[in-house]
Design a protein around this motif. Sequence first.
Motif, short mmCIF file in Angstrom:
data_model
loop_
_atom_site.label_atom_id
_atom_site.label_comp_id
_atom_site.label_asym_id
_atom_site.label_seq_id
_atom_site.Cartn_x
_atom_site.Cartn_y
_atom_site.Cartn_z
N GLY A 60 30.41 46.65 50.68
CA GLY A 60 29.96 44.67 50.26
C GLY A 60 30.32 43.89 49.04
O GLY A 60 30.48 43.05 48.72
N LEU A 112 33.92 42.52 49.50
CA LEU A 112 33.75 41.31 50.02
C LEU A 112 33.40 40.67 48.81
O LEU A 112 33.19 39.53 48.89
N ILE A 171 35.10 36.98 47.72
CA ILE A 171 34.89 35.92 48.56
C ILE A 171 34.67 35.14 46.58
O ILE A 171 35.23 34.77 46.41
N TRP A 182 40.26 30.88 52.51
CA TRP A 182 39.47 31.68 53.48
C TRP A 182 40.41 32.66 53.97
O TRP A 182 39.50 33.59 54.66
N VAL A 229 39.26 36.21 52.78
CA VAL A 229 37.63 36.84 52.68
C VAL A 229 37.08 36.60 54.73
O VAL A 229 36.48 37.68 54.70
N LEU A 230 38.58 35.89 55.38
CA LEU A 230 38.19 35.88 56.97
C LEU A 230 38.50 37.92 56.74
O LEU A 230 38.36 38.19 57.87
N SER A 262 36.22 40.07 55.23
CA SER A 262 35.26 40.62 56.43
C SER A 262 35.55 41.17 57.47
O SER A 262 34.78 42.24 58.18
N LEU A 298 33.31 44.61 57.61
CA LEU A 298 32.00 44.74 57.84
C LEU A 298 31.83 45.85 59.34
O LEU A 298 30.84 46.54 59.46
#
Length: 230
Positions: free
Chosen positions: A153, A156, A160, A166, A169-170, A173, A177
């Motif tokens: 986490g 991540l 970010i 993006w 980040v995508l 994720s 996750l």
Amino acid sequence: MEEVKDYIVDKFGRPKNLFILAMILTIPFLFLVWMSFYDWGFIGLLDELIGNEFYEERGSLLTWAFIFITRLGDGWFIALFTIVLSLYIWRFRKNTRLAVWYFLTVSVGAGGVNQLVKILFRRPRPTHVEHLIVQGGYSFPSGHAMGSIITYGALLFLIIRASKTWLPVLIGSVTLLPLIALIGMSRIYLGVHYPSDVIGGYSLGLAMLSLSIGLYSVSLKDKGYKKGQR
């Protein structure tokens, strides 16, 4: 899109919001703590019902896959990953503050706090099912669940903060996750944790991560760091 991202990061990075979020995220953990004083009550029954659903799916290939996944949450792997990433941030990204933050967040949250809580509650590991791996120590909260959600986490969060689009980040994720979720599931499948252990680990881990990010944000404001220097 960049303006939207900056707005979200700014809102998420406000210390007050993060401290409030940390308190909210502890609610599932505190509920389980309360239930522990009543020998886990109906939570114990739910643990067995949910656990049995996992045990019924056991098979050689799935077992091999979950053993591999659970290793990504082992203490030795988390420690090695944390040291390597912290050194990378310090040496190549030239950000000592962020490197120290990441190292302390994982070592204190995933290591120190988890072990302290385990010793306080001393919940035995499941005895009604075969353990598919050797695992010592106490059961609540799951160190793998707590460690993975803090370690990955926080990673991540770093992605970010550093990303200008993006796409990273995508990618981060959709990779991290599911990994966090699978590590928690692996502990139930392998028979070394109750589902409530995993939920408690996730809850406390998220709270610790939110608190740590909040403290990091405070340190930036106190030092007057500009947005581009974070």
